[in-house]
Design a protein around this motif. Structure first.
Motif, PDB file in Angstrom:
ATOM      1  N   UNK A   1      42.823   0.432  37.893  1.00  0.00           N
ATOM      2  CA  UNK A   1      41.576   1.116  38.215  1.00  0.00           C
ATOM      3  C   UNK A   1      41.462   2.420  37.415  1.00  0.00           C
ATOM      4  N   UNK A   2      42.585   3.124  37.253  1.00  0.00           N
ATOM      5  CA  UNK A   2      42.571   4.396  36.523  1.00  0.00           C
ATOM      6  C   UNK A   2      42.190   4.208  35.056  1.00  0.00           C
ATOM      7  N   UNK A   3      42.303   2.977  34.555  1.00  0.00           N
ATOM      8  CA  UNK A   3      41.974   2.725  33.146  1.00  0.00           C
ATOM      9  C   UNK A   3      40.482   2.501  32.921  1.00  0.00           C
ATOM     10  N   UNK A   4      39.674   2.442  34.001  1.00  0.00           N
ATOM     11  CA  UNK A   4      38.231   2.296  33.844  1.00  0.00           C
ATOM     12  C   UNK A   4      37.665   3.507  33.104  1.00  0.00           C
ATOM     13  N   UNK A   5      36.785   3.248  32.159  1.00  0.00           N
ATOM     14  CA  UNK A   5      36.106   4.366  31.505  1.00  0.00           C
ATOM     15  C   UNK A   5      35.110   4.973  32.480  1.00  0.00           C
ATOM     16  N   UNK A   6      34.628   6.157  32.152  1.00  0.00           N
ATOM     17  CA  UNK A   6      33.659   6.822  33.012  1.00  0.00           C
ATOM     18  C   UNK A   6      32.398   5.975  33.168  1.00  0.00           C
ATOM     19  N   UNK A   7      31.933   5.405  32.078  1.00  0.00           N
ATOM     20  CA  UNK A   7      30.727   4.567  32.149  1.00  0.00           C
ATOM     21  C   UNK A   7      30.970   3.320  32.989  1.00  0.00           C
ATOM     22  N   UNK A   8      32.126   2.707  32.849  1.00  0.00           N
ATOM     23  CA  UNK A   8      32.452   1.523  33.657  1.00  0.00           C
ATOM     24  C   UNK A   8      32.492   1.876  35.139  1.00  0.00           C
ATOM     25  N   UNK A   9      33.040   3.044  35.466  1.00  0.00           N
ATOM     26  CA  UNK A   9      33.086   3.454  36.872  1.00  0.00           C
ATOM     27  C   UNK A   9      31.680   3.598  37.439  1.00  0.00           C
ATOM     28  N   UNK A  10      30.799   4.245  36.700  1.00  0.00           N
ATOM     29  CA  UNK A  10      29.429   4.429  37.180  1.00  0.00           C
ATOM     30  C   UNK A  10      28.741   3.070  37.360  1.00  0.00           C
ATOM     31  N   UNK A  11      28.847   2.220  36.342  1.00  0.00           N
ATOM     32  CA  UNK A  11      28.129   0.941  36.385  1.00  0.00           C
ATOM     33  C   UNK A  11      28.700  -0.007  37.435  1.00  0.00           C
ATOM     34  N   UNK A  12      30.023  -0.146  37.476  1.00  0.00           N
ATOM     35  CA  UNK A  12      30.634  -1.127  38.364  1.00  0.00           C
ATOM     36  C   UNK A  12      30.703  -0.648  39.814  1.00  0.00           C
ATOM     37  N   UNK A  13      31.037   0.634  40.005  1.00  0.00           N
ATOM     38  CA  UNK A  13      31.269   1.138  41.356  1.00  0.00           C
ATOM     39  C   UNK A  13      30.007   1.747  41.973  1.00  0.00           C
ATOM     40  N   UNK A  14      29.400   2.694  41.265  1.00  0.00           N
ATOM     41  CA  UNK A  14      28.265   3.407  41.855  1.00  0.00           C
ATOM     42  C   UNK A  14      26.995   2.564  41.861  1.00  0.00           C
ATOM     43  N   UNK A  15      26.712   1.912  40.731  1.00  0.00           N
ATOM     44  CA  UNK A  15      25.453   1.179  40.614  1.00  0.00           C
ATOM     45  C   UNK A  15      25.558  -0.217  41.215  1.00  0.00           C
ATOM     46  N   UNK A  16      26.503  -1.028  40.723  1.00  0.00           N
ATOM     47  CA  UNK A  16      26.583  -2.426  41.155  1.00  0.00           C
ATOM     48  C   UNK A  16      27.076  -2.569  42.595  1.00  0.00           C
ATOM     49  N   UNK A  17      28.129  -1.849  42.950  1.00  0.00           N
ATOM     50  CA  UNK A  17      28.722  -2.047  44.283  1.00  0.00           C
ATOM     51  C   UNK A  17      27.947  -1.306  45.364  1.00  0.00           C
ATOM     52  N   UNK A  18      27.669  -0.034  45.144  1.00  0.00           N
ATOM     53  CA  UNK A  18      27.051   0.788  46.190  1.00  0.00           C
ATOM     54  C   UNK A  18      25.529   0.784  46.099  1.00  0.00           C
TER      55      UNK A  18
END
Length: 307
Positions: A98-115
């Protein structure tokens, strides 16, 4: 409060989620400000306040030898988040992957897609993603693309101190419990099971003590404290010693709580010890009689401070 663990798809879409992110160790006044701002947005939009946090703490994974101690263990943190009005907590299992996710991947996968974030509340110094590459500028840029707004909360300063988990840990270790209480908005507490000690309190000194396992809590400065002790939901006054018992030549750190006006056996029961005020430092006494006299004075001091 709803708790979502891991990356299993949430059972429903969150309603106009106002999101804030962090480790939230201590759930101190700085954290409380983030939650309050998210709640304000959620109320206006008839939405939900969502906190994203991590378990284990990232330092435990990224620096296992750092031996980081905590202000609030995970379970207590969740209790406090609920107390401060959070609707949903998403607990992300923190791994090296999880720590290897880029900042953009975190926003897209976690903030936008999941939440499905609609409004994001972050602190003034927030960084995220692999190598902490992400920052507020990136969040605002991606917010325009993905349809969410970003609110930045300035530093919270109390008694001339910038409130942070790091500053509070330092104050705890210095025994500055009045200031700690001010920054947390409540006394610092240690919860733990009562374990068998060496049996000296009642047998040798006339002051029975409950010995509490400290675990991963930040250890306060060694010495004697005025404390409030909760047993089975009832609060009592306590004279609490944290130290190495130099009079007896011990080498292990121990937390020993003399609960005033209390005479029950509570072995294995989990109790809560709230640190109210530092009374004195640890001292080696000439013998049992001198130590017992000092404990008697400590107990009287506790009564005067807490009555």
């Amino acid at each position: 409060m709803e708790i979502v663990e891991g990356f299993v798809r949430a059972r429903r879409k969150f309603r106009n989620p106002a999101v804030t992110i962090g480790n939230f160790d201590g759930v101190h006044k700085g954290h409380q400000a983030l939650i309050e701002h998210a709640r304000n947005y959620a109320r206006e939009k008839e939405g939900e306040t969502v906190v994203i946090t991590f378990n284990p703490h990232p330092v435990k994974v990224l620096c296992p030898d750092c031996n980081l101690k905590f202000i609030t263990p995970h379970r207590t943190k969740l209790e406090l988040l609920e107390q401060y009005g959070v609707d949903v907590v998403w607990i992300i299992p923190f791994t090296r992957e999880f720590a290897s996710l880029s900042a953009r991947e975190f926003v897209e996968q976690c903030l936008v897609d999941f939440v499905g974030v609609k409004h994001l509340v972050v602190g003034y110094d927030y960084h995220f993603g692999k190598g902490r590459e992400g920052n507020i500028i990136l969040l605002e840029e991606m917010g325009k693309t993905h349809g969410f707004t970003v609110e930045v909360v300035p530093e919270v300063i109390v008694s001339g101190i910038v409130v942070s988990s790091t500053s509070i840990r330092k104050l705890i270790q210095e025994g500055q419990m009045k200031t700690v209480t001010t920054l947390l908005g409540r006394p610092y507490e240690i919860r733990g099971p009562v374990v068998h000690g060496r049996g000296r309190g009642a047998r040798m000194l006339g002051f029975p003590t409950a010995n509490v396992r400290i675990g991963d809590y930040v250890p306060p400065r060694t010495g004697v404290y005025a404390t409030r002790v909760t047993v089975d939901g009832i609060k009592y006054m306590g004279a609490t010693n944290l130290g190495y018992n130099p009079t007896f030549g011990d080498t292990d750190l121990s937390l020993e709580v003399h609960i005033l006006d209390f005479d029950r056996h509570i072995y294995n029961k989990v109790i809560k010890v709230e640190f109210i005020e530092y009374i004195r430092g640890e001292k080696k006494f000439s013998g049992i009689d001198e130590l017992a006299d000092q404990i008697s004075r400590d107990v009287e001091c506790v009564r005067q401070l807490l009555s």
